[in-house]
Structures are given as C-alpha cells and as structure tokens.
Enzyme design. Structure first.
Site, PDB file in Angstrom:
ATOM      1  N   ASN A 157     -83.368 -21.810  83.189  1.00 40.41           N
ATOM      2  CA  ASN A 157     -83.992 -22.297  84.239  1.00 40.41           C
ATOM      3  C   ASN A 157     -83.375 -22.715  85.698  1.00 40.41           C
ATOM      4  O   ASN A 157     -83.830 -22.977  86.475  1.00 40.41           O
ATOM      5  CB  ASN A 157     -84.790 -23.632  83.592  1.00 40.41           C
ATOM      6  CG  ASN A 157     -83.665 -24.540  83.157  1.00 40.41           C
ATOM      7  OD1 ASN A 157     -82.639 -24.092  83.022  1.00 40.41           O
ATOM      8  ND2 ASN A 157     -83.950 -25.827  82.706  1.00 40.41           N
ATOM      9  N   ALA A 182     -78.397 -16.553  80.012  1.00 41.20           N
ATOM     10  CA  ALA A 182     -79.755 -16.395  79.247  1.00 41.20           C
ATOM     11  C   ALA A 182     -80.211 -15.048  79.500  1.00 41.20           C
ATOM     12  O   ALA A 182     -79.935 -14.282  80.860  1.00 41.20           O
ATOM     13  CB  ALA A 182     -80.838 -17.363  79.914  1.00 41.20           C
ATOM     14  N   GLU A 258     -75.794 -30.214  76.183  1.00 39.16           N
ATOM     15  CA  GLU A 258     -77.089 -30.610  77.034  1.00 39.16           C
ATOM     16  C   GLU A 258     -78.225 -30.095  76.595  1.00 39.16           C
ATOM     17  O   GLU A 258     -78.303 -28.572  76.957  1.00 39.16           O
ATOM     18  CB  GLU A 258     -76.443 -30.004  78.424  1.00 39.16           C
ATOM     19  CG  GLU A 258     -75.050 -30.433  79.076  1.00 39.16           C
ATOM     20  CD  GLU A 258     -75.263 -32.008  79.231  1.00 39.16           C
ATOM     21  OE1 GLU A 258     -74.079 -32.436  79.541  1.00 39.16           O
ATOM     22  OE2 GLU A 258     -76.216 -32.494  79.319  1.00 39.16           O
ATOM     23  N   CYS A 292     -85.019 -29.889  82.371  1.00 40.35           N
ATOM     24  CA  CYS A 292     -84.826 -30.701  80.997  1.00 40.35           C
ATOM     25  C   CYS A 292     -85.136 -32.160  81.246  1.00 40.35           C
ATOM     26  O   CYS A 292     -85.184 -33.026  80.509  1.00 40.35           O
ATOM     27  CB  CYS A 292     -83.331 -30.513  80.468  1.00 40.35           C
ATOM     28  SG  CYS A 292     -82.152 -30.826  81.768  1.00 40.35           S
ATOM     29  N   GLU A 470     -71.557 -33.801  81.927  1.00 42.17           N
ATOM     30  CA  GLU A 470     -70.955 -33.007  83.023  1.00 42.17           C
ATOM     31  C   GLU A 470     -71.216 -33.301  84.270  1.00 42.17           C
ATOM     32  O   GLU A 470     -72.139 -34.122  84.992  1.00 42.17           O
ATOM     33  CB  GLU A 470     -72.210 -31.505  82.952  1.00 42.17           C
ATOM     34  CG  GLU A 470     -72.202 -30.879  81.625  1.00 42.17           C
ATOM     35  CD  GLU A 470     -72.840 -29.522  81.738  1.00 42.17           C
ATOM     36  OE1 GLU A 470     -74.035 -29.321  81.690  1.00 42.17           O
ATOM     37  OE2 GLU A 470     -72.040 -28.476  81.524  1.00 42.17           O
TER      38      GLU A 470
END
Ligand code: NAD
Ligand SMILES: O=C[C@H](O)CS(=O)(=O)O
Length: 495
Positions: A157, A182, A258, A292, A470
């Site tokens: 994403n 990804a 995460e 997220c 992070e």
C-alpha cells in the site's frame, strides 16, 4: 496523462544482489491495477537467491558496522538527495504499480524521503552511557551496536515509504539488509535501491529480492532459519506477522511488527462537526482507504449523528474516482481483484444484517479505465459490532457509521477489537480528550486531527497490531542493542 518516466532506467526488471542487477529463470508480471497493463516482468526469486543475499549482506555488515556514524549518515544524505532529484519518477512508479492518484504518490515520496533524512540525522545520536561506578578502579559504560543482518518485508500500500522507513534506520545503525517488497508493487523498491547504488552504497549493504506471492514464504523461510539474520522488520497483515514471529523463534531474532489495524474514529456531540468531517475525509479516503490507520469504525454521538452523516455524505458524493492518469482522480483502484471482492463482501454482509447505504455501496465502473478494481466511495449507517466490517479491516473507501450515547460506551466500543494501532477522537472538551487518549488501547491516538503520520513521531501499535516503533527518536533502537562494558582493576599503584 501518460505516466512516463524521465529516467526509463529507473524501471527495473531485475532483483538487486551484491550491487548487481540479477535476473532469474522464473519471472512474474507486475500490473497496473487501474488498467491491467503489464508494467514489467521481474524475477521470482527463491532459496538460492535468498541464501546468496544473506551471504553478501553478512560480509557487508562486518565492514559497515565499523564505518563511523558520520559516514553512515553521509550515505543516507546522498541517497536522500537522489530521491528528491528523482521524486517525480518515483511518484509515477508508485501510481503505475499501486494505482493511487499522482498527488498522493508525490506525497508518499516526500514522506518516505523524510525518513531517510531523519535517520541521516539520528545515525549520529546513538548515544551510550558512562555509569558512575560503585568501587574504585572500575569503569562501567554502555554502547549501542548494530544488531546485524536485517530482513525487511513490506506491503503493497505504500511501496516507497514502508521500505524507506526500514532501510534508512538499518543503514544508520550499521546493519546490512536483505529485503523483499510486495509482489504487487516491487518496482518502486527496485528504483529506490538503484538510487542507493548511485549514492555509493557498498556492495551487499542492501539487497532487494522480488518474489511472487506464492514464493514469498520460500524466500522468507530461508531468512527465518538463518542465524546470521538477526532481525526481521515486517509491515503487513497480522496473520503473516504472527507467522514470522513463530518461525523466527528458533533463532530468536529481534522483531519489529507493523501489522493490521481496526481504527475507531469517535465524534462527540461537542465536536467541531466540519473539522471532524474534514478529518475523516483525509484519514479514510487516503489511498482509497487502503492504509493500516484508516478509520475502520466510525462512532458518532447520537446528538450530532444525523447532521454528521448528512455533511459527510455530501462530501463523499463529490469524490472523483478514476485512474492516476487523470490528474483530477481522488480515489484510485483497489490493489487487486481479491481486495475489491473483500470490500464487496463486507458491504453485502452489513446490508444483510440491517445497515443502510447513504452513499455508494457498489463497484465503480470507470469509463476511463474499464476493468480497473474501483469501488464507489461509500457511507453506511446503522452498522453494528456483529458485522464483518466492524471486526476486520475493510481496506477500501467505505465509511461504516454507528451511533453511540455515552463516553464509556464509546471507549468500550473502541477497545472491542484485538487490534490497537491508531484511533481518532473529536471533541472540544480537553478533559475528555485526555481521558479518551489514555483509555483507548492503541499505539497512536489523534485528537481533533486526521493526520497521524510523520517521521518525527513513533509509528506503531499494540495488541495484535504488533510491536516496535518506526521513525522518531525510538526508531533507531529497533536496529541496535545495548552492550555493557565493565573494566576492573584499574587502580594504579600510587608511587
Ligand atoms: N502497521 C503498519 O504500519 C502497516 C502498514 C501497511 C500495511 N499494514 C497492513 O498490511 C496489510 C496489507 O498489506 P499486505 O496485503 O501486503 O499484507 P501481507 O501480510 O499479505 O503481505 C505483506 C508482505 O508479506 C509478504 N508475505 C506474504 N506471505 C508471507 C509469508 N508466508 N512469509 C513471508 N512473507 C510473506 C508479502 O509478499 C508482502 O511482501 C493490512 O493488514 C495492513 O493493515 C500495516
Ligand atoms: O498503511 C500503513 C502505513 O504505515 C500508513 S502511513 O503511510 O505510515 O501513514
């Protein structure tokens, strides 16, 4: 508008291993989710490449850990400059492979670059301690040291920001990296390491291997079993995060996870209604709801509910859905057919259980990009905790609204989830804001604001949203450990 690159060489068709661009016998296609167009075929790496990557990362780490912090910072600064010099091409690559509007992609490049700049600065601040000794002749101190080879695995994403906020602190700390982007969005990561190579990174410092979804676990299993890999930094679903935590136990790796979220967005009667609508529009529809920290549940106090839904619906109706090739597009496609079908299932389940559709509620047939995975921006009311969209990440442009009465009910609703990543609260009552901020079980809480993310603050969750942070002054610690040094018998004979 055609999303062409001013530097075609940034569109890479190979993986990056030991400072070389390598092909593989197997490849897989990377496609544009708005059009289905094949953008590139990239290597479908496997065990052999996974092992080779750790071999050269371990060699690079042994040298890089001895490079002084100032020089580690200098490499990050050079990389940061090259990112800025090529930010339009990086943005176009993001829009091509992930589908988000170009304006959002430009924002993501700036956001990802901010982590590189931040850790160029933090690299020089990995301080230790001198501990006041309790006995003469002894000296006690601590130093921070890099953990070693890091395996970084990232989601689709945010193809640039997620990998940048892992590689930058790893390099700053003195680590070397083996990374897997990804399968839907590897091209931006490959372009990033191309720019890192141009910035002068030593061979093996960062290795970027691409795999199809089917072979992601093949690569990861090699890294999980290799004791030289001392850390896994993962951003993605909770299910995969749990798998990595389980499988890394035999070699006891340091983990940053995460993971998924289920963010509540709570609006009280006393809130500034239009500010709350503005905040929800920003937080919810960024990346077509594929983040997220998107509000996945919206709780509106009963006194303001109808006015809020009316104002929100009016704004949602105006959103322009379309491909990134149209500069006016505000809502891009979902990343793939699986993602689109999940949104459809969530809406169908909610309506079946009694929810009402105020806006949208169906697939969006784009005339500009027929066949793209678009979903119409949607507002549902009468949503309950029993519905799938209240329990799982919808990961789409769908706002599920639930009315509530009292404050304690709002807290109970918000915390009624195994996740704990982000939360949003709108109220003018400062005492309530503090109380909610402390009562809500999440790693990050925004009050009267729809934008949480910045490199200077610690990003991360609790519960099944994972652990580790992070960015911020805490982000470097994820890639370092503390060594305690004790030196005795220093007493010198007095002569
Ligand atoms: N907390 C955060 O900062 C954050 C940020 C972005 C996305 N996410 C979460 O990620 C999810 C969406 O991203 P996604 O669909 O790419 O997640 P995903 O977990 O399916 O994939 C993430 C990465 O893991 C890899 N992967 C898949 N199976 C694996 C396996 N068995 N072993 C090793 N690697 C494997 C994928 O190839 C990909 O690179 C959502 O749940 C979202 O909430 C969280
Ligand atoms: O999807 C999750 C990302 O971490 C959100 S953000 O890009 O950090 O805001």
């Amino acid at each position: 508008m055609t999303l062409t690159l001013s530097r075609p060489d940034l569109l890479r068709h190979e993986s990056f291993l030991n400072n070389e661009w390598v092909r593989s016998g197997r490849t897989f296609a990377v496609t544009n989710p708005a059009t289905g167009e094949v953008l590139a075929d990239v290597p479908d790496c496997g065990e052999e490449e996974a092992r080779a990557a750790v071999d050269c990362a371990q060699r690079a780490y042994q040298a890089w850990r001895r490079v002084v912090a100032r020089d580690r910072a200098a490499l990050l600064r050079r990389w940061h400059q090259r990112i800025l010099d090529n930010q339009e091409d990086l943005a176009r690559l993001i829009s091509l492979e992930q589908g988000k509007p170009l304006a959002e992609s430009r924002g993501e490049v700036a956001y990802g670059a901010s982590y590189v700049e931040w850790f160029a600065e933090e690299a020089k601040r990995a301080y230790g301690d001198v501990i006041p000794q309790q006995h003469n002749g002894r000296r006690l101190l601590t130093v921070r040291e890099p953990v070693g080879v890091v395996a970084a695995i990232t989601p689709w994403n945010f193809p640039m920001a997620m990998i940048a906020r892992k590689i930058a602190p790893a390099i700053a700390a003195g680590c070397a990296v083996v990374a897997k982007p990804a399968e839907d969005t590897p091209l931006t990561s490959l372009a990033l390491v191309k720019l890192l190579q141009e910035a002068g990174a030593p061979a093996g410092l960062v290795n970027m291997l691409t795999t199809s979804r089917a072979r992601a676990s093949v690569l990861a299993d090699v890294w999980l079993a290799d004791s030289r890999v001392r850390k896994i930094s993962f951003t993605g679903s909770t299910a995969v995060g749990k798998h990595l935590a389980r499988e890394s136990a035999p070699t006891l790796k340091k983990l940053s996870l995460e993971l998924g979220g289920n963010a509540p967005f709570i609006v009280f009667d006393d809130a500034d209604l239009h500010a709350a609508v503005d905040g929800l529009m920003v937080a919810k529809f960024r990346n077509a709801g594929q983040t997220c920290i998107c509000p996945n549940r919206v709780y509106v106090q009963r006194g303001i509910h109808d006015a809020f839904v009316a104002a929100l619906s009016e704004r949602v109706r105006q959103l322009k859905v379309g491909p990134a090739s149209n500069a006016a597009s505000q809502i891009g496609p979902l990343i793939n057919l699986r993602a689109l079908e999940k949104v459809q299932e969530h809406v169908a389940d909610a309506v079946l259980q009694g929810a009402s559709i105020a806006v949208g509620g169906k697939v969006f047939e784009s005339q500009e990009a027929p066949g793209g995975h678009f979903y119409a921006p949607t507002v549902l009311t009468g949503v309950t905790a029993a519905m799938r969209m209240s329990c799982e990440e919808t990961f789409g442009p769908v706002v599920p609204v639930t009315a509530f009465d009292g404050e304690q009910e709002a807290v109970a609703l918000a915390n009624d989830t195994p996740y704990g990543l982000a939360a949003y609260v709108y109220t003018r009552d400062i005492g309530r804001a503090w109380e909610l901020g402390e009562a809500i079980e999440a790693g990050m809480v925004a009050v009267n604001d729809g934008v949480l993310s910045t490199e200077i603050a610690p990003f991360g969750g609790i519960k099944e949203s994972g652990y580790g942070r992070e960015g911020s002054r805490y982000g470097l610690e994820e890639y370092m450990h503390i060594k305690y040094l004790c030196h005795g018998n220093l007493d010198r004979p007095r002569g």
